[in-house]
Write an enzyme that holds these catalytic residues in place. Structure first.
Site, PDB file in Angstrom:
ATOM      1  N   HIS A 176       2.179  11.103  -0.725  1.00 52.25           N
ATOM      2  CA  HIS A 176       1.276  10.694   0.360  1.00 52.25           C
ATOM      3  C   HIS A 176       1.513  11.657   1.514  1.00 52.25           C
ATOM      4  CE1 HIS A 176      -0.250   7.838   3.652  1.00 52.25           C
ATOM      5  NE2 HIS A 176      -1.293   8.219   2.940  1.00 52.25           N
ATOM      6  N   HIS A 216       0.850  -1.189   0.000  1.00 56.14           N
ATOM      7  CA  HIS A 216       0.000   0.000   0.000  1.00 56.14           C
ATOM      8  C   HIS A 216       0.889   1.243   0.000  1.00 56.14           C
ATOM      9  CE1 HIS A 216      -2.009   3.137   2.652  1.00 56.14           C
ATOM     10  NE2 HIS A 216      -2.795   3.115   1.586  1.00 56.14           N
TER      11      HIS A 216
END
Length: 345
Positions: free
Chosen positions: A143, A64
């Site tokens: 992110h 992920h």
């Protein structure tokens, strides 16, 4: 032993690596556990009985937010534009206080892409961005913060890894595309094709290990954009089950509920990545995402070990997590494929 040596040699490994792999394979065969296979080449060493199993029916370890190990630590790098306005303002005016918290909760992987692949990961969640106010055409990942490494650099690292592991199949999921114009999409596609060339698997391909080995295709590119319908080498978006929970028990409960409604028909991802909320972060000021993940991995992997791959109702396919080199994550997922073997295999 000769069979193990032949398999390792066919996988493109040198004599020393072949001996090490052969020992691992022999140990796996004697113990009956696929979890004892060498994780850097586990697909190459799967039993023959699984060579014709469709890849969407195998259990495959995934990463992920795979490229967060290289978030840009330069103070001139802004937080990404998906973050709340309040956080962007606080980061702008109180950067020394705010930025350490951003990094602690934005990093989902602390090992390089090569290390992740060596650990057994075969699905990579790649979130693409173009920095705001950047006059270059360089693309990066993001992110919370943008990455220091470019997309081109990372894809070339993956290509180099594949060159030495030709019988391993990777599923690369490109998504989000923050700040990308149509021209930058065209550039990204050119970068992907330049990196992988003949390794790219067309959408017409039969997705079994035996067939992919025969054709030499070992990169499946999923592209979460409507442009993918115009290109024969871009696969559609792969569904990602995201529980949006910060506690292992709540995540498991959510996935058990979803399993009752059946699995998607092709590839799909079950993300055992926990999601912290602002309340959790504020009440755990000395912790990080890694602290949260490592403390819950025993419970999460206990649930994973109870799962079954395959086409049936309630079965899983790709299982993605954070900090994937920790706690025998990949081995736990790969071992699930034993449930697809008949007693005589």
């Amino acid at each position: 032993m000769a069979r193990a040596n032949d398999a390792a040699t066919a996988a493109g490994e040198g004599p020393t690596t072949t001996r090490v792999c052969s020992l691992c394979v022999q140990r796996a065969m004697s113990s009956g556990s696929l979890g004892e296979l060498p994780m850097d080449s586990w697909m190459s060493h799967l039993p023959r009985a699984l060579w014709d199993t469709p890849l969407p029916h195998l259990a495959i370890p995934g990463s992920h937010n795979a490229i967060t190990y290289c978030l840009d630590m330069n103070d001139r790098s802004p937080v990404d534009l998906t973050q709340p306005d309040l956080l962007q303002k606080l980061d702008k005016y109180m950067k020394p206080l705010i930025r350490p918290f951003v990094y602690k909760w934005a990093v989902t992987q602390d090992c390089t892409i090569r290390q992740q692949l060596d650990s057994g990961v075969r699905y990579c969640d790649l979130r693409i961005a173009h920095r705001p106010n950047d006059t270059s055409t360089d693309l990066c990942f993001y992110h919370g913060v943008y990455t220091a490494l470019t997309v081109e650099t990372v894809l070339m690292e993956i290509r180099e890894w594949l060159d030495s592991h030709p019988r391993e199949v990777l599923i690369l999921s490109f998504s989000h595309f923050l700040g990308l114009s149509q021209e930058l999409h065209v550039l990204l596609l050119a970068t992907i094709r330049n990196a992988f060339a003949s390794k790219l698997c067309p959408k017409t391909e039969v997705l079994t290990l035996r067939n992919l080995w025969a054709t030499g295709h070992n990169v499946i590119v999923s592209y979460e954009h409507n442009i993918c319908s115009c290109h024969g080498d871009l696969w559609p978006h792969i569904p990602y089950w995201w529980a949006n929970k910060c506690k292992a028990e709540a995540l498991v409960e959510e996935f058990e509920h979803r399993k009752q409604h059946g699995r998607p028909g092709g590839f799909f991802v079950t993300g055992i990545n926990l999601t912290e909320d602002l309340t959790y972060i504020c009440t755990h000021p000395t912790e990080s995402l890694k602290d949260l993940v490592t403390s819950t991995y025993p419970a999460l992997l206990s649930w994973v070990r109870d799962q079954t791959p395959g086409p049936r109702l309630g079965s899983l396919n790709i299982i993605a997590g954070d900090f994937v080199t920790e706690s025998r994550f990949a081995r736990s997922v790969v071992t699930l494929n034993e449930k697809l073997l008949s007693p005589s295999s």
